[in-house]
Design a protein around this motif. Structure first.
Motif, PDB file in Angstrom:
ATOM      1  N   ARG A   1       0.833  -1.210   0.000  1.00 14.01           N
ATOM      2  CA  ARG A   1       0.000   0.000   0.000  1.00 14.01           C
ATOM      3  C   ARG A   1       0.864   1.256   0.000  1.00 14.01           C
ATOM      4  O   ARG A   1       0.582   2.237  -0.691  1.00 14.01           O
ATOM      5  N   GLY A   2       1.937   1.222   0.795  1.00 12.21           N
ATOM      6  CA  GLY A   2       2.835   2.368   0.858  1.00 12.21           C
ATOM      7  C   GLY A   2       3.528   2.635  -0.460  1.00 12.21           C
ATOM      8  O   GLY A   2       3.692   3.790  -0.874  1.00 12.21           O
TER       9      GLY A   2
ATOM     10  N   PHE B   1      -4.278   0.289  -5.935  1.00 10.78           N
ATOM     11  CA  PHE B   1      -4.893   0.735  -4.687  1.00 10.78           C
ATOM     12  C   PHE B   1      -6.264   0.089  -4.492  1.00 10.78           C
ATOM     13  O   PHE B   1      -6.610  -0.333  -3.378  1.00 10.78           O
ATOM     14  N   LEU B   2      -7.061   0.001  -5.564  1.00  9.09           N
ATOM     15  CA  LEU B   2      -8.365  -0.658  -5.443  1.00  9.09           C
ATOM     16  C   LEU B   2      -8.201  -2.138  -5.111  1.00  9.09           C
ATOM     17  O   LEU B   2      -8.991  -2.705  -4.339  1.00  9.09           O
ATOM     18  N   PHE B   3      -7.198  -2.770  -5.676  1.00  9.89           N
ATOM     19  CA  PHE B   3      -6.894  -4.167  -5.355  1.00  9.89           C
ATOM     20  C   PHE B   3      -6.604  -4.309  -3.860  1.00  9.89           C
ATOM     21  O   PHE B   3      -7.094  -5.238  -3.203  1.00  9.89           O
ATOM     22  N   ILE B   4      -5.838  -3.387  -3.309  1.00 11.80           N
ATOM     23  CA  ILE B   4      -5.518  -3.413  -1.876  1.00 11.80           C
ATOM     24  C   ILE B   4      -6.767  -3.176  -1.040  1.00 11.80           C
ATOM     25  O   ILE B   4      -6.951  -3.795   0.015  1.00 11.80           O
TER      26      ILE B   4
ATOM     27  N   LEU C   1      -0.436  -8.088 -12.278  1.00 12.35           N
ATOM     28  CA  LEU C   1       0.791  -7.431 -11.823  1.00 12.35           C
ATOM     29  C   LEU C   1       0.722  -7.117 -10.324  1.00 12.35           C
ATOM     30  O   LEU C   1       1.738  -7.203  -9.625  1.00 12.35           O
ATOM     31  N   ALA C   2      -0.466  -6.775  -9.831  1.00  9.98           N
ATOM     32  CA  ALA C   2      -0.625  -6.533  -8.391  1.00  9.98           C
ATOM     33  C   ALA C   2      -0.353  -7.808  -7.601  1.00  9.98           C
ATOM     34  O   ALA C   2       0.300  -7.776  -6.548  1.00  9.98           O
ATOM     35  N   LEU C   3      -0.851  -8.934  -8.094  1.00  6.54           N
ATOM     36  CA  LEU C   3      -0.596 -10.213  -7.428  1.00  6.54           C
ATOM     37  C   LEU C   3       0.902 -10.522  -7.384  1.00  6.54           C
ATOM     38  O   LEU C   3       1.420 -10.990  -6.368  1.00  6.54           O
TER      39      LEU C   3
END
Length: 379
Positions: A22-23, A63-66, A274-276
């Motif tokens: 997230r950071g 960010f939405l994924f988080i 890519l987030a995963l």
């Protein structure tokens, strides 16, 4: 902003890697949103002009994924602890309303001209996605959540490619003005869209549907993280699922091009994949291997992410409004700072980047003070 920033990962306590991820995301958001000169930006720090993507286009979906992961990790325990869901729903609705209201505040500041204020926006989309994903999570199991996400992606694809725009026919995805999402934004919001685009809004009405699917991808990842699977198996599953999503996104790109402004299904799959991958790396390094010293700045950012975004946007607005007379002309404070401290010694793109990096460091200092005093800002 408790459930969205200070997430607990089951019985094992705080999942530090999620704060790190997230950071990283919020640091990237501040970096790309605060160049010294919008006319002098390196290409990776700009959004794609239309189809395609750049690293900047990863920030918001990450960010939405988080947010989706946070929904699963936080609401699971809250729902189990509560005798009924009524209080949980009220708290979800309250948070969503506050986040949406903060977005409207930023859009209207400082004049608050209701005739032109932008109604969609980044915080507004976060609020809607958080609200819908939370309600879906509380009323379905992971299989149904997957079905909802798939239905949103396929339904959006059908709407965008098959439903005609009056007078222009269906599926004009190459046009910023005459695709269905842009047409609906102008029809519903009128002049209350992003003033730089005028004919569409990148956080518009119809494109929020696949953005909810991005959030549900995070919800599904949260189920994996809460499971009793061995940690290494979780990392492997995230890598494999991430690679599959990236491949599927690139394949779908042939028929439904990757496009951040339209939030196309191929874009959802690509960015979720890519987030995963990035989360798997953070989870392996931070939570499994215990390599945390390098990640402390991102932890500082990640524990106050939404508050930091709001404050950074508000500050950027303020220094563009506050002006001083120079040579008989009113010059914004932001311009004075940029020209005096950066443009005077560096080439335009380097000066613009240096200003953005120093903005990130400035907010790191502010957030570090809050972090050391345990000043976590909650909604």
């Amino acid at each position: 902003m408790s459930e969205l920033t200070a997430v607990e990962g089951g019985a094992s306590g705080r999942m530090v890697s999620l704060d790190v991820f997230r950071g990283m995301t919020i640091a990237g958001m501040i970096l790309v949103n605060n160049p010294g000169d919008w006319g002098s930006i390196y290409a990776p720090l700009e959004h794609a002009a239309w189809h395609g993507w750049t690293p900047t286009d990863l920030v918001f979906p990450f960010f939405l994924f988080i947010v989706g992961i946070s929904v699963t990790l936080a609401l699971s325990r809250r729902a189990e602890a509560a005798g009924g869901k009524r209080d949980v729903y009220l708290k979800i609705l309250r948070r969503a309303a506050i986040i949406f209201g903060l977005g409207l505040f930023l859009a209207g500041f400082p004049s608050f001209d209701l005739s032109t204020i932008r109604i969609p926006g980044v915080l507004q989309r976060i609020a809607v996605c958080y609200l819908v994903a939370s309600v879906v999570f509380l009323n379905t199991d992971w299989r149904k959540q997957l079905y909802v996400a798939v239905a949103l992606l396929l339904g959006y694809w059908a709407l965008m490619t098959l439903v005609p725009v009056p007078g222009h026919g269906p599926g004009d995805l190459g046009s910023k003005e005459w695709n269905l999402a842009a047409y609906l934004d102008r029809t519903v919001f009128g002049g209350h869209v992003w003033r730089f685009a005028k004919v569409y809004d990148p956080e518009g009405l119809l494109s929020t549907l696949p953005a909810i699917a991005t959030t549900l991808a995070g919800v599904l990842t949260g189920h994996l993280l809460r499971s009793r699977r061995p940690p290494f198996e979780k990392v492997s599953a995230m890598f494999v699922a991430g690679a599959a999503c990236v491949c599927a996104g690139w394949a779908w790109n042939y028929w439904f091009p990757v496009n951040k402004a339209l939030w196309t299904g191929s874009y959802v799959l690509l960015t979720a994949g890519l987030a995963l991958e990035l989360l798997a790396v953070c989870y392996w390094l931070v939570d499994l291997k215990g390599y945390r010293r390098w990640a402390l700045p991102f932890v500082v950012f990640g524990t106050n992410a939404l508050a930091l975004y709001f404050l950074a946007e508000l500050w950027a607005n303020l220094i563009s409004i506050i002006s001083f007379t120079r040579g008989g002309v009113a010059v914004p404070l932001q311009t004075i700072l940029y020209e005096s401290l950066f443009a005077s010694w560096a080439a335009p793109k380097n000066a613009s980047l240096a200003y953005a990096v120093c903005t990130v460091l400035f907010w790191l200092g502010v957030m570090t003070v809050l972090y050391r005093r345990r000043g976590f800002i909650k909604v």
